[in-house]
Design an enzyme around this catalytic site. Structure first.
Site, PDB file in Angstrom:
ATOM      1  N   ASP A 215     -56.197  -8.174  11.985  1.00  0.00           N
ATOM      2  CA  ASP A 215     -55.741  -7.168  11.030  1.00  0.00           C
ATOM      3  C   ASP A 215     -56.898  -6.533  10.263  1.00  0.00           C
ATOM      4  O   ASP A 215     -56.982  -5.314  10.153  1.00  0.00           O
ATOM      5  CB  ASP A 215     -54.740  -7.802  10.056  1.00  0.00           C
ATOM      6  CG  ASP A 215     -54.217  -6.785   9.050  1.00  0.00           C
ATOM      7  OD1 ASP A 215     -53.209  -6.124   9.344  1.00  0.00           O
ATOM      8  OD2 ASP A 215     -54.833  -6.638   7.971  1.00  0.00           O
TER       9      ASP A 215
ATOM     10  N   MET B 162     -51.655  -3.894   9.106  1.00  0.00           N
ATOM     11  CA  MET B 162     -51.633  -3.547  10.524  1.00  0.00           C
ATOM     12  C   MET B 162     -50.644  -4.446  11.275  1.00  0.00           C
ATOM     13  O   MET B 162     -49.896  -3.986  12.148  1.00  0.00           O
ATOM     14  CB  MET B 162     -53.023  -3.679  11.154  1.00  0.00           C
ATOM     15  CG  MET B 162     -54.107  -2.899  10.431  1.00  0.00           C
ATOM     16  SD  MET B 162     -53.850  -1.118  10.354  1.00  0.00           S
ATOM     17  CE  MET B 162     -53.438  -0.910   8.614  1.00  0.00           C
ATOM     18  N   ASP B 163     -50.622  -5.727  10.921  1.00  0.00           N
ATOM     19  CA  ASP B 163     -49.654  -6.652  11.525  1.00  0.00           C
ATOM     20  C   ASP B 163     -48.227  -6.218  11.201  1.00  0.00           C
ATOM     21  O   ASP B 163     -47.341  -6.232  12.067  1.00  0.00           O
ATOM     22  CB  ASP B 163     -49.873  -8.076  11.003  1.00  0.00           C
ATOM     23  CG  ASP B 163     -51.174  -8.683  11.480  1.00  0.00           C
ATOM     24  OD1 ASP B 163     -51.812  -8.107  12.386  1.00  0.00           O
ATOM     25  OD2 ASP B 163     -51.551  -9.740  10.953  1.00  0.00           O
ATOM     26  N   LEU B 164     -47.996  -5.854   9.943  1.00  0.00           N
ATOM     27  CA  LEU B 164     -46.653  -5.475   9.524  1.00  0.00           C
ATOM     28  C   LEU B 164     -46.213  -4.172  10.177  1.00  0.00           C
ATOM     29  O   LEU B 164     -45.056  -4.033  10.606  1.00  0.00           O
ATOM     30  CB  LEU B 164     -46.601  -5.343   7.999  1.00  0.00           C
ATOM     31  CG  LEU B 164     -46.814  -6.641   7.221  1.00  0.00           C
ATOM     32  CD1 LEU B 164     -46.952  -6.353   5.734  1.00  0.00           C
ATOM     33  CD2 LEU B 164     -45.663  -7.600   7.464  1.00  0.00           C
TER      34      LEU B 164
ATOM     35  N   SER C  39     -45.257  -4.901  13.680  1.00  0.00           N
ATOM     36  CA  SER C  39     -43.968  -5.596  13.782  1.00  0.00           C
ATOM     37  C   SER C  39     -42.809  -4.621  13.710  1.00  0.00           C
ATOM     38  O   SER C  39     -41.794  -4.787  14.406  1.00  0.00           O
ATOM     39  CB  SER C  39     -43.848  -6.664  12.692  1.00  0.00           C
ATOM     40  OG  SER C  39     -43.640  -6.080  11.410  1.00  0.00           O
TER      41      SER C  39
END
Length: 209
Positions: free
Chosen positions: A109, A137-139, A142
């Site tokens: 991230d 970035m991860d969120l 997702s």
């Protein structure tokens, strides 16, 4: 309402030990809980014969598979998209990758925050670039995975066929640049650190103490 089963490596998920200062050691970390509350978990070595056999049995009544394994490990784990599509033709399969441009490159991230420009835009002009306080970035990725799942389920209702899609961390970050990205493309204006001010509109402005 989904029954979600998370498969962890035999040693467990390392984020279960990521505790903030003062967090008690007699329970799962808040970090781990933020992403895994409500899920069933099982620890399994998918590279073993036993693990691959278990996975195939589980997949027989699975609607959606989400995974982020490295490309070079897919064969060993029985997770090649073409093989899964052949064996489970109604499966909705979504894989998270680091970037669309290099199948073997891993992504983190904070690195993607830097590469997409979020860090260089974040903070105040008299201070260095700053990481956003959540793994944005991860969120973002997702949410793109969720959209891919919903599109796949909708398509399956129409065609009775499954669906495979890839979502990348880098691509998710780039698409979220929104107006900052078009400021560059249309006006050639490189975004700068402006605190809480907005590059285009009012009444955004710095908060005063």
């Amino acid at each position: 309402g989904a029954d979600v089963l998370k498969v962890e490596a035999p040693g467990g998920d390392v984020t279960a030990t990521w505790r903030s200062k003062g967090e008690p050691n007699d329970r799962t970390s808040a970090y781990y809980a933020s992403a895994n509350t409500g899920k069933r978990t099982v620890r399994m070595d998918l590279k073993s014969r036993e693990g691959r056999s278990w996975l195939m049995r589980e997949m027989e009544d699975t609607d959606v598979l989400l995974q982020n394994m490295k490309w070079r490990d897919l064969d060993a784990m029985g997770l090649r998209p073409d093989e899964l599509a052949r064996r489970f033709p109604r499966l909705i399969h979504v894989r998270l990758v680091g970037t669309e441009f290099d199948a073997d490159r891993l992504a983190y991230d904070v690195v993607v925050q830097a590469e997409t420009g979020f860090m260089s835009m974040n903070g105040h002009p008299d201070r260095p670039p700053a990481r956003l306080p959540v793994a944005l970035m991860d969120l973002l990725a997702s949410h793109h995975m969720r959209a891919a799942v919903l599109a796949g389920l909708y398509e399956r209702e129409r065609t009775e066929r499954g669906w495979y899609a890839e979502v990348s961390l880098l691509g998710s970050g780039l698409t979220a640049l929104a107006n900052q990205g078009t400021n560059v493309l249309i006006n050639g204006n490189t975004p700068q650190r402006q605190g809480s001010e907005h590059p285009n509109i009012a009444p955004y402005g710095d908060l005063l103490s």
